[in-house]
Write an enzyme that holds these catalytic residues in place. Structure first.
Site, mmCIF file in Angstrom:
data_model
loop_
_atom_site.group_PDB
_atom_site.id
_atom_site.type_symbol
_atom_site.label_atom_id
_atom_site.label_comp_id
_atom_site.label_asym_id
_atom_site.label_seq_id
_atom_site.Cartn_x
_atom_site.Cartn_y
_atom_site.Cartn_z
ATOM 1 N N SER A 32 0.845 -1.200 0.000
ATOM 2 C CA SER A 32 0.000 0.000 0.000
ATOM 3 C C SER A 32 0.879 1.248 0.000
ATOM 4 O O SER A 32 1.646 1.472 0.943
ATOM 5 C CB SER A 32 -0.881 0.013 1.244
ATOM 6 O OG SER A 32 -1.390 1.316 1.423
ATOM 7 N N HIS A 68 -1.353 -1.309 -4.184
ATOM 8 C CA HIS A 68 -2.600 -0.948 -3.502
ATOM 9 C C HIS A 68 -2.623 0.564 -3.260
ATOM 10 O O HIS A 68 -1.682 1.130 -2.686
ATOM 11 C CB HIS A 68 -2.674 -1.710 -2.175
ATOM 12 C CG HIS A 68 -3.954 -1.559 -1.428
ATOM 13 N ND1 HIS A 68 -5.083 -2.306 -1.703
ATOM 14 C CD2 HIS A 68 -4.290 -0.751 -0.396
ATOM 15 C CE1 HIS A 68 -6.055 -1.972 -0.874
ATOM 16 N NE2 HIS A 68 -5.600 -1.018 -0.061
ATOM 17 N N ASP A 78 -4.757 3.687 -1.628
ATOM 18 C CA ASP A 78 -5.795 4.009 -0.649
ATOM 19 C C ASP A 78 -6.324 5.421 -0.854
ATOM 20 O O ASP A 78 -5.634 6.399 -0.549
ATOM 21 C CB ASP A 78 -5.226 3.880 0.771
ATOM 22 C CG ASP A 78 -5.043 2.425 1.169
ATOM 23 O OD1 ASP A 78 -6.021 1.665 1.067
ATOM 24 O OD2 ASP A 78 -3.923 2.060 1.574
ATOM 25 N N MET A 88 -8.874 8.253 0.253
ATOM 26 C CA MET A 88 -9.675 8.628 1.429
ATOM 27 C C MET A 88 -10.192 10.050 1.277
ATOM 28 O O MET A 88 -9.464 10.930 0.797
ATOM 29 C CB MET A 88 -8.820 8.554 2.698
ATOM 30 C CG MET A 88 -8.181 7.202 2.922
ATOM 31 S SD MET A 88 -7.339 7.140 4.512
ATOM 32 C CE MET A 88 -6.518 5.549 4.384
ATOM 33 N N HIS A 121 -8.499 1.202 -3.697
ATOM 34 C CA HIS A 121 -9.398 1.009 -2.558
ATOM 35 C C HIS A 121 -10.048 2.355 -2.235
ATOM 36 O O HIS A 121 -9.397 3.244 -1.686
ATOM 37 C CB HIS A 121 -8.550 0.480 -1.379
ATOM 38 C CG HIS A 121 -9.288 0.259 -0.116
ATOM 39 N ND1 HIS A 121 -8.652 -0.019 1.078
ATOM 40 C CD2 HIS A 121 -10.616 0.262 0.175
ATOM 41 C CE1 HIS A 121 -9.538 -0.174 2.034
ATOM 42 N NE2 HIS A 121 -10.745 -0.001 1.520
ATOM 43 N N MET A 175 -12.118 4.601 -0.170
ATOM 44 C CA MET A 175 -12.740 4.861 1.134
ATOM 45 C C MET A 175 -13.382 6.234 1.061
ATOM 46 O O MET A 175 -12.950 7.191 1.722
ATOM 47 C CB MET A 175 -11.672 4.779 2.241
ATOM 48 C CG MET A 175 -11.229 3.349 2.518
ATOM 49 S SD MET A 175 -9.645 3.266 3.367
ATOM 50 C CE MET A 175 -8.552 3.341 1.959
ATOM 51 N N MET A 222 -11.520 -5.691 5.821
ATOM 52 C CA MET A 222 -10.706 -4.745 6.595
ATOM 53 C C MET A 222 -10.380 -5.371 7.945
ATOM 54 O O MET A 222 -11.284 -5.763 8.687
ATOM 55 C CB MET A 222 -11.458 -3.421 6.823
ATOM 56 C CG MET A 222 -11.597 -2.535 5.601
ATOM 57 S SD MET A 222 -10.053 -2.171 4.727
ATOM 58 C CE MET A 222 -9.060 -1.402 6.012
ATOM 59 N N ASP A 238 -6.688 -6.375 4.593
ATOM 60 C CA ASP A 238 -6.031 -5.066 4.620
ATOM 61 C C ASP A 238 -5.997 -4.510 6.038
ATOM 62 O O ASP A 238 -7.040 -4.254 6.639
ATOM 63 C CB ASP A 238 -6.840 -4.131 3.692
ATOM 64 C CG ASP A 238 -6.206 -2.770 3.499
ATOM 65 O OD1 ASP A 238 -5.137 -2.508 4.068
ATOM 66 O OD2 ASP A 238 -6.799 -1.956 2.766
HETATM 67 C C1 DX5 Z 1 -6.143 1.579 5.933
HETATM 68 C C2 DX5 Z 1 -5.759 1.278 4.497
HETATM 69 C C3 DX5 Z 1 -4.645 0.311 4.376
HETATM 70 C C4 DX5 Z 1 -3.359 0.751 4.981
HETATM 71 C C5 DX5 Z 1 -2.781 -0.438 5.668
HETATM 72 O O1 DX5 Z 1 -7.288 2.330 5.973
HETATM 73 O O2 DX5 Z 1 -6.865 0.778 3.764
HETATM 74 O O3 DX5 Z 1 -4.459 -0.130 3.024
HETATM 75 O O4 DX5 Z 1 -2.415 1.224 4.056
HETATM 76 O O5 DX5 Z 1 -1.685 -0.027 6.377
HETATM 77 P P1 DX5 Z 1 -0.868 -0.991 7.329
HETATM 78 O O6 DX5 Z 1 -0.379 -2.127 6.482
HETATM 79 O O7 DX5 Z 1 0.214 -0.105 7.833
HETATM 80 O O8 DX5 Z 1 -1.821 -1.458 8.398
HETATM 81 ZN ZN ZN Z 2 -6.465 -0.204 1.720
#
Ligand code: DX5
Ligand code: ZN
Length: 219
Positions: A7, A32, A34, A36, A65, A67, A136, A174
């Site tokens: 990620s 990956h 993320d 947000m 992903h 969010m 998650m 994840d």
């Molecule tokens: C969290 C994200 C993850 C995040 C995981 O909301 O969706 O993809 O990057 O991070 P680690 O591996 O540090 O828990």
């Molecule tokens: Zn993620």
């Protein structure tokens, strides 16, 4: 063979292309990303512009992903930016079947994610339509959190659900994945491992990829 999806949330964004190339060269399978929005989750990250930049740095599939609230509004933008898989959250989609159909019509693989407090029963009726189920194992919003142990049961239940309805979605996990937690996650039935801080926040990114790949391919 299980897949590893580093990620970029935990990467050094001032050096993003180098960091993506490094994990690709070390054996990563997907990248990956993320996204947000500061509404569905408390944090804000990046949008299609960064996906487009990441696309230029790698041949690996981009695993995006979302969010974000109201993801339907932005699916086309994320697809055009180069997303290979687009994952939306069950919690943000009142018309989940329509959203999944739209992702597939665009030409991407369709994923659905569930928060730790969201039961799998909420996605059961559309589970044979999806390419990916993202479980998650932390509350979404931040990297570097601890793996929630109850997620193991949820992964096992997802494997059973997939068998029962004869579906073929991949199970992705994840949050909180590192060299200590990954073996149990593998044994529970995970197909795709997302890892942020246990790769990018280490002294040796390449060695961390190699080490995690070794563990997730140890079955
Ligand atoms: C969290 C994200 C993850 C995040 C995981 O909301 O969706 O993809 O990057 O991070 P680690 O591996 O540090 O828990
Ligand atoms: Zn993620």
């Amino acid at each position: 063979m299980a897949l590893l999806a580093p990620s970029i949330l935990s990467s050094d964004f001032s050096n993003l292309s180098q960091q993506i190339r490094l994990v690709e060269m070390s054996g990563a399978d997907w990248i990956h990303c993320d996204v947000m929005d500061g509404h569905f989750v408390p944090n804000i990250t990046f949008g299609p512009i960064v996906i487009k930049a990441a696309k230029k740095c790698t041949k690996l599939p981009l695993d995006v992903h979302l969010m974000i609230e109201n993801p339907d509004k932005y699916l086309e933008d994320f697809y055009n930016a180069g997303s290979n898989t687009i994952t939306v959250h069950q919690e943000t989609c009142p018309h989940l079947h329509r959203t999944i159909s739209k992702i597939k019509e665009l030409g991407a693989k369709a994923g659905v994610s569930v928060n730790p407090s969201t039961p799998l029963s909420t996605i059961e009726d559309i589970a044979d339509e999806i390419d990916l189920l993202l479980i998650m194992s932390v509350n979404p919003g931040f990297g570097g959190q601890s793996f929630i142990k109850n997620s193991i049961k949820k992964i096992e239940s997802a494997v059973k659900l997939r068998e029962r309805i004869k579906a073929d979605f991949l199970i992705e996990v994840d949050g909180g994945i590192n060299k200590n937690t990954s073996k149990n996650i593998l044994d529970a039935g995970c197909d795709v491992f997302v890892a942020g801080s246990s790769i990018f926040k280490t002294d040796n990114i390449a060695a961390s990829v190699v080490e995690l790949k070794k563990i997730i391919n140890s079955n």
